[in-house]
Every structure is written in C-alpha cells, then in structure tokens.
Design an enzyme around this catalytic site. Structure first.
Site, PDB file in Angstrom:
ATOM      1  CE  LYS A 222      -3.557   2.371   2.672  1.00  0.00           C
ATOM      2  NZ  LYS A 222      -4.201   2.368   3.933  1.00  0.00           N
ATOM      3  N   GLY A 283      -4.524  -1.900   5.123  1.00  0.00           N
ATOM      4  CA  GLY A 283      -4.007  -2.885   4.628  1.00  0.00           C
ATOM      5  C   GLY A 283      -5.443  -3.917   5.037  1.00  0.00           C
ATOM      6  NE  ARG A 284      -6.967  -3.692  11.319  1.00  0.00           N
ATOM      7  CZ  ARG A 284      -5.836  -2.461  11.217  1.00  0.00           C
ATOM      8  NH1 ARG A 284      -4.203  -2.602  10.899  1.00  0.00           N
ATOM      9  NH2 ARG A 284      -6.348  -1.960  11.311  1.00  0.00           N
ATOM     10  CD  GLU A 369      -1.764  -4.466  11.471  1.00  0.00           C
ATOM     11  OE1 GLU A 369      -0.641  -4.898  11.573  1.00  0.00           O
ATOM     12  OE2 GLU A 369      -2.041  -4.569  10.640  1.00  0.00           O
ATOM     13  CG  HIS A 400      -4.767 -35.873  16.759  1.00  0.00           C
ATOM     14  ND1 HIS A 400      -4.591 -37.158  17.423  1.00  0.00           N
ATOM     15  CD2 HIS A 400      -5.678 -35.632  16.115  1.00  0.00           C
ATOM     16  CE1 HIS A 400      -5.382 -38.036  16.661  1.00  0.00           C
ATOM     17  NE2 HIS A 400      -5.722 -37.269  15.777  1.00  0.00           N
ATOM     18  CE  LYS A 520       5.467  -0.911   9.788  1.00  0.00           C
ATOM     19  NZ  LYS A 520       4.766   0.228   8.897  1.00  0.00           N
TER      20      LYS A 520
HETATM   21  O1  F6P Z   1       2.207  -4.361  10.177  1.00  0.00           O
HETATM   22  C1  F6P Z   1       1.897  -2.955   9.547  1.00  0.00           C
HETATM   23  C2  F6P Z   1       1.191  -2.593   8.400  1.00  0.00           C
HETATM   24  O2  F6P Z   1       1.615  -1.684   8.464  1.00  0.00           O
HETATM   25  C3  F6P Z   1      -0.380  -3.451   7.799  1.00  0.00           C
HETATM   26  O3  F6P Z   1      -1.015  -2.697   8.322  1.00  0.00           O
HETATM   27  C4  F6P Z   1      -0.058  -3.457   6.667  1.00  0.00           C
HETATM   28  O4  F6P Z   1      -0.602  -4.276   5.986  1.00  0.00           O
HETATM   29  C5  F6P Z   1       1.358  -4.136   5.955  1.00  0.00           C
HETATM   30  O5  F6P Z   1       1.768  -2.924   7.441  1.00  0.00           O
HETATM   31  C6  F6P Z   1       2.038  -3.592   4.734  1.00  0.00           C
HETATM   32  O6  F6P Z   1       2.164  -2.459   4.640  1.00  0.00           O
HETATM   33  P1  F6P Z   1       2.393  -2.192   2.912  1.00  0.00           P
HETATM   34  O7  F6P Z   1       1.102  -2.788   2.166  1.00  0.00           O
HETATM   35  O8  F6P Z   1       2.057  -0.338   3.258  1.00  0.00           O
HETATM   36  O9  F6P Z   1       3.628  -2.967   2.965  1.00  0.00           O
END
Ligand code: F6P
Length: 557
Positions: A222, A283-284, A369, A400, A520
């Site tokens: 994204k 993103g999610r 998230e 199991h 990060k």
């Molecule tokens: O884990 C943090 C995050 O920002 C997610 O929300 C997102 O899906 C992922 O990193 C990847 O982000 P991008 O698509 O911008 O690379």
C-alpha cells in the site's frame, strides 16, 4: 497504565456517548453474568429441546449454529441492548456512508466499496469512488487474461508461468490465504509463490527452481515503503536482471500494486504496470482490492467476481439485517461476552478444510491489528478487555496437538469450528471422517463427561478424575455447502464485520495500527549499528547493547 477518569466525556464524534462500563446494558450484563456463570450447557439443552435449531442463523450460504454458547435468551437480549446503547447501528451507517471513522488517520473506511456493484454510488469527499474501483478491476482482468492465455511474454519472449507476490501483512496474508483457499479453482499451469519475510531465506527458497525468463513479480505494498517488501523487491530485481541482463526487462517482469505511484515509479516500475487502490482501504482489509491480483491471475476474473459477489452479499446482510438476525453482529456480541465477562483471552478458529490452512493466520492480522487497542476513540484508557488473541489451525491436526488443553485445561477457550457438507475432493470415506470430528468435538466440548458417567464405565477411583471432562466449553459452528469463491468472500466479510462490531462496542479505532510503528522505527535505527565495529555509539539499554555486540562479533567471524 493511566487509570480512566470515570467522569471524562468522550471527545470524539464517533465515540459512544458514555463510558462503556457505566452503560445500563453493561451493568445488567455484569449482574446477569454473576447469576448465570455456573449454568451448564447440559442444563440449557435439557431445558429446551429445540435449542440446537432455534439458536442458529442462515445468511449468504452460511449456517451458524450458536446454540453451544453459554448464553440464554436473556444474555442475548442484553448483548443486543449493549450494541444499541453503544450506537453500533449508527456507526455501521457511518462506515458504509464513507464518513471518516478512522479518526486518528482522518480516513474513511470503505473496503465495502471494493465489492460494490458497478453503477452504485459511494461518495468520498464528494466524489463517487465506485467507478474508480471498477476501472482497476477491469485493468486487472485484462492483465489476468493475458497471463492466463500465456500471451504476456517475458523479456526473452517466453510466456510468464511463475508469479511471485512480494508483500507483507495485508499485502500478503489475504492473497496467500485466498489463493490456498481457492487452489481447487486455480490454473495449475501457473506456479504461485508468496514472499513476505525480510529473512532472505524465504526469497532464496521461493525462486530456487524458477526460471527468471518465465517469472513475474507482483510488488504489493500500500505504502511502497515497507522495509521487508522493499528489501525483497530489490533482491527480486537483482535476481531477475542478473539473468536477463537488461534493465528494460523490468517492464515485462515486474508489476506493482500500491497507492503510492511516485514510489512505484522511483523503484523503476512503469506506472502503466501499476494497479492502484486508495487510502480508504486499510491494509488488512485490502485483499479484494488490487492486492488480490495474484489470486485473480490464479483463478481468473470470473471466479474473482464470484468472490467479490460473496463479499458484497455479506456486506448487504450486515448493513440491512436487524441486529438479532445479523450474523456478524451475533458473532461479535457472543465473542465479546466471553472476552469481557468471562475474561477469556483467546479465540481459536478451527477450519476443517485443508484449503483453509491459512485462514486463522489471516484472521490474526484482521482481528488483532484491528482490535488490539487500549484507548477509546476519545483517547481514554479502557477499563475492559478488547480484542482476543486469535489462533488456530486446520482440523483434525489440532486435535492431536492443542485440543487437550481446550477440553481439560484451566482456560476457557471459545472456538469457531468451520466445516463444509461437500468436499471438493471426494475420496472414499475421508470427508465423513473429517466432519464426524467437527460434530464430535463441539459435542464433547459442550457436554463433556461427568464423574458418574466415568464411574459407570467401571473406571477405577484413582483414574476417574483424569477421565472427567467438565464440558461447558463454548463453540460456534459455521457450515456451508461447499467451499466456493462466493462462500469464501462471504466468510471473510463476516469476520471483517464481526471485528467492526466489536470495535464499535469497545469504542476503539479498529482501523489504525500505531502499535506496529515503534518497532519499525527502532529497527531502522539499529540496522546501521549492526555493521559498525566501534563500540561507543551503542546507546540502548544494557540488554539490547549486549545482544547487538554479540551479533556483531559472531557475524564478523
Ligand atoms: O503491519 C503494519 C502494516 O502497516 C499493515 O497494516 C500492512 O498490512 C502492512 O504493514 C504492509 O504494509 P504495506 O502494504 O504498506 O507494505
């Protein structure tokens, strides 16, 4: 943690108008929990012969049996009261209308538009965004047709037959989950691989047996700035160009999926080969945006449309069904009942279908998230539990491994069982054996085995306590006829909206993810320190300093 000020008024326009724990329905649920905590599912079923069918709901081809939950009609009534008192319906309307409910990022939340039919209208900042969605879908479909017809040729003239999606989090988990889920429908002449981890081993293993002349990389991000994805994309370019020996090859071997055209261009991918999406898609929540390109290449545009139709049908169900007959609402409220009143910490999602091997992993990001938050929309620290830990893996393997703890351990672990009446791969008795396990597990968890039953089997007194199952362990069972793209879409949308409803009741922002930022930032600071040999510049705590020093010395050997 700062303690909440009970007199504080929420300051955000989408906030619940009063503190959650002081709402009448919350108070009533607390009292009701104290009264009914000891009630056993055995008693609830014994008192109501029709309970198993009465407490069930059908929508969009999905059948939800929620009867094996520790709820009475009164519990459900109070939970629906809570949803009403927290304004779930108004918040739902605000989301679908494109209001900027992601307040900390000042964004609308419109993944539902990704599957809105052509011709519908949803305005963002006064502009109808539905045509934009369909324009990208059409470009994706045209590209997919070329790949699937083997007319998209690589730089040397060979058709592309290997697709490697590079992305992480929402730019990986959705596509990989859905590709595995719909592999039955995929073009088996195409090889799909997914690379997400910054661990170079993943990339090396993913491309080990691939011919660069036949390999396309989809760089999915994204933001197009994510460290892991950019590192993998750079390695992919090197790997590709080392073999193809011409920078011009990038145009035939790389496409991008992103909202960041400038960064895509800077990386060297022609924006003609870029499939866009928008900041109002989290993103999610993006697997049905252009992020799903790898899936579309595998299953084709038609199957992909069926997937989107399933999403949309569930959106419509969620948007229009009264709360009492609303599947995402029901699942959300029942989940919240365990989280907040039984102090359950987790939810196990247990799909009995090999194709759903990645479903729980996908839901981990979607749910954790989204609802792993500890302050309200108004910025106050919550005084109640929010999102559960999501985990699980396909049955019967889990039986199991970890089911022992669910049956006889000391923790209450609500479970979602997922199964299908017809398998896509009939093989002798296998499917009956598989589904018998679904039904047996939920039965055993609910009803258990009493000491009297154990003794009646002649078990010795010293062994008997070990053979007792308390039961009263809650489960949902979600069934569909067979696993189709439409059903998968409906199932994903079901969980998306379930997460939304829980976030709405908890008065949290389910659509930001500030919690992933600190790590990060610190990692970016540490990277240059790992190569340095001189000691004094390390300014971390003593543990981190010692670990870095150790790494440096061993790395150098
Ligand atoms: O884990 C943090 C995050 O920002 C997610 O929300 C997102 O899906 C992922 O990193 C990847 O982000 P991008 O698509 O911008 O690379």
């Amino acid at each position: 943690m700062t303690q909440p000020d009970p007199s504080a008024q929420p300051s955000n326009q989408f906030s619940t108008p009063a503190r959650l724990t002081s709402l009448p329905a919350w108070k009533a649920l607390e009292a009701h929990h104290a009264e009914t905590e000891g009630t056993h599912l055995r008693d609830l079923f014994a008192a109501d012969a029709g309970r198993g069918e009465r407490l069930s709901l059908e929508a969009v081809g999905l059948y939800l049996d929620y009867s094996k939950n520790r709820v009475t009609d009164e519990t459900l009534k109070l939970l629906f009261d809570l949803a009403r008192e927290t304004g779930v319906e108004a918040k739902r309307t605000a989301m679908f209308a494109g209001e900027k409910i992601n307040v900390t990022e000042d964004r609308a939340v419109l993944h539902t538009v990704l599957r809105a039919p052509k011709g519908s209208t949803v305005l963002v900042d006064g502009r109808n965004v539905v045509p934009d969605v369909h324009e990208v879908l059409e470009r994706m479909a045209a590209f997919a047709e070329q790949i699937r017809a083997r007319t998209w040729l690589g730089h040397t003239g060979k058709p592309i037959v290997n697709i490697v999606n590079i992305g992480i989090g929402g730019s990986d988990l959705g596509p990989v989950m859905a590709y595995r889920a719909l592999e039955f429908y995929a073009d088996r002449g195409l090889t799909l691989r997914f690379v997400s981890n910054v661990d170079g081993t993943e990339f090396v293993e993913a491309v080990r047996d691939l011919d660069p002349a036949e390999t396309l990389f989809i760089v999915s991000s994204k933001t197009f700035t994510t460290q892991e994805t950019m590192a993998n994309a750079n390695s992919a370019r090197q790997w590709s160009l080392a073999a193809l020996k011409d920078d011009a090859a990038v145009a035939r071997h790389f496409v991008a999926v992103s909202t960041n055209a400038a960064a895509v261009q800077k990386f060297g991918i022609d924006t003609a080969n870029m499939f866009g999406f928008w900041d109002w898609v989290g993103g999610r929540y993006s697997m049905d945006s252009a992020i799903g390109l790898s899936l579309m290449l595998a299953v084709g545009p038609e199957r992909y449309s069926e997937l989107l139709a399933g999403f949309h049908e569930m959106d419509e169900h969620f948007r229009t069904a009264p709360l009492e007959q609303n599947m995402p609402v029901l699942m959300a409220l029942i989940g919240l009942w365990y989280d907040d009143f039984f102090n359950a910490q987790t939810l196990a999602v247990l799909p009995y279908d090999h194709y759903l091997s990645q479903f729980s992993a996908y839901l981990q990001q979607l749910d954790m998230e989204s609802n792993g938050k500890h302050v309200t929309l108004g910025g106050e620290t919550v005084d109640y539990q929010t999102g559960p830990v999501i985990w699980g893996q396909p049955g019967t393997n889990g039986q199991h491994a970890f089911y022992q703890l669910i049956h006889q351990g000391t923790k209450l672990i609500p479970c979602d069982f997922i199964g299908f009446s017809r398998t896509l791969n009939p093989l002798g008795e296998h499917h009956d054996l598989l589904m018998a396990n679904v039904f047996a597990q939920t039965e055993a968890l609910a009803f258990g085995k009493t000491l009297e039953q154990v003794q009646a089997e002649g078990v010795s007194a010293d062994l008997a306590p070990h053979r007792v199952f308390d039961g009263n362990r809650p489960t949902n069972t979600l069934m569909a006829e067979t696993l189709t793209p439409r059903i998968l879409g409906a199932m994903i949308a079901l969980y998306e909206h379930k997460v939304f409803v829980q976030g709405a009741v908890w008065d949290i922002n389910s659509f930001d993810q500030w919690g992933v930022e600190l790590g990060k930032v610190l990692a970016a600071k540490i990277v240059p320190e790992l190569g340095a040999s001189s000691e004094p510049e390390l300014k971390h705590d003593s543990s981190t300093n010692a670990l870095i020093r150790r790494y440096r010395s061993q790395r150098a050997q």
